[in-house]
Structures are given as structure tokens and as C-alpha cells.
Scaffold this active site. Sequence first.
Site, PDB file in Angstrom:
ATOM      1  N   ASP A   1     -13.769  14.406  -3.675  1.00 17.93           N
ATOM      2  CA  ASP A   1     -13.830  15.727  -4.298  1.00 17.93           C
ATOM      3  C   ASP A   1     -15.046  15.759  -5.213  1.00 17.93           C
ATOM      4  O   ASP A   1     -15.844  14.817  -5.232  1.00 17.93           O
ATOM      5  CB  ASP A   1     -12.535  15.990  -5.080  1.00 17.93           C
ATOM      6  CG  ASP A   1     -12.116  17.455  -5.052  1.00 17.93           C
ATOM      7  OD1 ASP A   1     -12.989  18.309  -5.316  1.00 17.93           O
ATOM      8  OD2 ASP A   1     -10.944  17.747  -4.784  1.00 17.93           O
TER       9      ASP A   1
ATOM     10  N   ASP B   1      -3.631   4.198  -1.826  1.00 22.93           N
ATOM     11  CA  ASP B   1      -4.601   4.587  -0.804  1.00 22.93           C
ATOM     12  C   ASP B   1      -4.563   6.098  -0.603  1.00 22.93           C
ATOM     13  O   ASP B   1      -4.042   6.591   0.398  1.00 22.93           O
ATOM     14  CB  ASP B   1      -4.288   3.855   0.499  1.00 22.93           C
ATOM     15  CG  ASP B   1      -5.323   4.108   1.579  1.00 22.93           C
ATOM     16  OD1 ASP B   1      -6.477   4.430   1.223  1.00 22.93           O
ATOM     17  OD2 ASP B   1      -4.974   3.986   2.769  1.00 22.93           O
TER      18      ASP B   1
ATOM     19  N   LYS C   1       0.839  -1.198   0.000  1.00 20.06           N
ATOM     20  CA  LYS C   1       0.000   0.000   0.000  1.00 20.06           C
ATOM     21  C   LYS C   1       0.869   1.242   0.000  1.00 20.06           C
ATOM     22  O   LYS C   1       1.771   1.393   0.831  1.00 20.06           O
ATOM     23  CB  LYS C   1      -0.913   0.022   1.224  1.00 20.06           C
ATOM     24  CG  LYS C   1      -1.778   1.282   1.327  1.00 20.06           C
ATOM     25  CD  LYS C   1      -2.718   1.223   2.514  1.00 20.06           C
ATOM     26  CE  LYS C   1      -2.080   1.659   3.810  1.00 20.06           C
ATOM     27  NZ  LYS C   1      -1.866   3.136   3.881  1.00 20.06           N
TER      28      LYS C   1
ATOM     29  N   LYS D   1      -7.529   7.916  -0.987  1.00 23.49           N
ATOM     30  CA  LYS D   1      -8.879   8.257  -0.512  1.00 23.49           C
ATOM     31  C   LYS D   1      -9.447   9.487  -1.220  1.00 23.49           C
ATOM     32  O   LYS D   1      -9.796  10.492  -0.592  1.00 23.49           O
ATOM     33  CB  LYS D   1      -8.877   8.458   1.004  1.00 23.49           C
ATOM     34  CG  LYS D   1      -8.449   7.227   1.790  1.00 23.49           C
ATOM     35  CD  LYS D   1      -8.506   7.492   3.289  1.00 23.49           C
ATOM     36  CE  LYS D   1      -8.105   6.261   4.081  1.00 23.49           C
ATOM     37  NZ  LYS D   1      -6.646   5.962   3.966  1.00 23.49           N
TER      38      LYS D   1
ATOM     39  N   THR E   1     -10.898   3.648  10.550  1.00 22.57           N
ATOM     40  CA  THR E   1     -10.797   2.798  11.737  1.00 22.57           C
ATOM     41  C   THR E   1     -10.324   3.559  12.971  1.00 22.57           C
ATOM     42  O   THR E   1     -10.331   3.023  14.070  1.00 22.57           O
ATOM     43  CB  THR E   1      -9.856   1.604  11.483  1.00 22.57           C
ATOM     44  OG1 THR E   1      -8.592   2.087  11.008  1.00 22.57           O
ATOM     45  CG2 THR E   1     -10.452   0.656  10.463  1.00 22.57           C
TER      46      THR E   1
ATOM     47  N   ARG F   1       2.918  -1.654  10.563  1.00 20.14           N
ATOM     48  CA  ARG F   1       4.011  -1.709  11.523  1.00 20.14           C
ATOM     49  C   ARG F   1       4.371  -3.107  12.026  1.00 20.14           C
ATOM     50  O   ARG F   1       5.557  -3.386  12.234  1.00 20.14           O
ATOM     51  CB  ARG F   1       3.697  -0.768  12.697  1.00 20.14           C
ATOM     52  CG  ARG F   1       3.877   0.686  12.311  1.00 20.14           C
ATOM     53  CD  ARG F   1       3.278   1.653  13.328  1.00 20.14           C
ATOM     54  NE  ARG F   1       1.840   1.797  13.145  1.00 20.14           N
ATOM     55  CZ  ARG F   1       1.122   2.802  13.615  1.00 20.14           C
ATOM     56  NH1 ARG F   1       1.713   3.758  14.322  1.00 20.14           N
ATOM     57  NH2 ARG F   1      -0.170   2.885  13.403  1.00 20.14           N
TER      58      ARG F   1
END
Length: 234
Positions: free
Chosen positions: A66, A61, A34, A63, A120, A211
Site C-alpha cells: 500500500d 503473512d 504462519k 503481504k 510461487t 498441507r
Amino acid sequence: MQDENKIIIALDMASEEEVMALLRLLDPASCRVKVGKELFTRCGPDLVRRIGGMGFDIFLDLKFHDIPHTVNKAVAAAAELGVWMLTLHAAGGADMLRAARAAIADAEHRPLLVAVTLLTSLGEDDLVVQGIQRSPLEQVQRLASLAQECDMDGVVCSAAEAADLRKLLRKDFLLVTPGIRPQGDPANDQKRIVTPAAAVQAGSDYLVIGRPITRARAPAERLLSIQREISGNG
């Protein structure tokens, strides 16, 4: 046919050098990656092309959220980069989502379009502050239904909502879940988190993990251990 390559590694890093050092340790056949806002803003489309040239499927990613015309052009540009999947905010509305689909209708390469339902990092209190008088699950269900109606390929959601969405949506509608943390790993800034095995059991198709893999001493071994956990061989 079910895709067994379920893990998308979040390249949430600040430099191209860090990204390349990690990718040299990984097999493109074993994971996808990603590219998010920070990395794309720092390094731009050239890095996306370079990663794609190494054989990795790329989940872009950014997002998009608009006016429909702007999103249409952005999606077309992303398709030209050859990305595998990209994100839009379902909250952008039906016209915006349909404009995204129209952007790649005649494209040589058609990335999967997945709509973000609810970040999230947000919980019920955050929705109240925004004036939304629904639970996180109700908001996710409403936006996921909208995304399906607008011919998206799937949604980004918490694995905590995956089982409910599986009952609501088509079987081939993809569920992409961030907020994945192997047992014992810290939650960090995520609120609605689930373990990899639980996410897959709930119906998630793809798991975004950052991570726990990228900061591991041996990322490839950590990836393998998570894959084993998912398959029940951990």
C-alpha cells in the site's frame, strides 16, 4: 548463529477450532507457524495473541502492499501483536519498504521484515501477461536486491532461486521459501516447488510447509520426518 528451527507450518485453515486442535499436537520448540490472510480475516488479532500465548513464534503473512504511510501503521500494529516475522510486497517500492523499517525503529518488539519477491504460483507466462519482460529469476533478483537496499531482513522466494540469491545477497540476508513439498507429495497450486532437503541445501533459511503437515494423520510425526530429511537422517 544458524537457526536450526527451520520449519514454519502454514495454518491455512478456516476456523480457530481447527488451528487449536493442530497446535495442541505440536511443540513450539519444534516449529514456527504462519498466519495468513484467510485465517487473520476470519479470526483477527485475538487469535494471533492466543497462538503467541501458547509459545509459538508467529509468521504474519499478510503481504502488506500500500502507500508508505498505510504500511508504516500496519507494521507498527503487527509489532504490537508480538509477531516474530511479517511480510510485505517488494513491488511496493523503496519508499514503502523504508516506511516499514521506520515503523519499528524505536519499537519495544521488532519483528523480522521479509519482502515477497514473486509469488510461487506465478511463472514466466504470468509475468508476460503483466507486461514484465524478464524471467522469474531475473524479477526475483531485482526485487531481492531492492529489499536488501531498503534494509529488509530477508525475502520470500522460491527455493529454486535460493542458490542464485545466495550469490547475490549478504550471507545474513534471510531466504524464506514456500512451495516446499516433501518427495511424493502433490504440488497442488504451486508451480515452482522444491523438496525440504533440496531447499536447505540451496540456501533457504526457513521453509513454509502447510498441507503435507497439517493434513497428515499424525502432524507431529510428519514434522519430525521432514526435520530428519533436512538433517540427512531421514
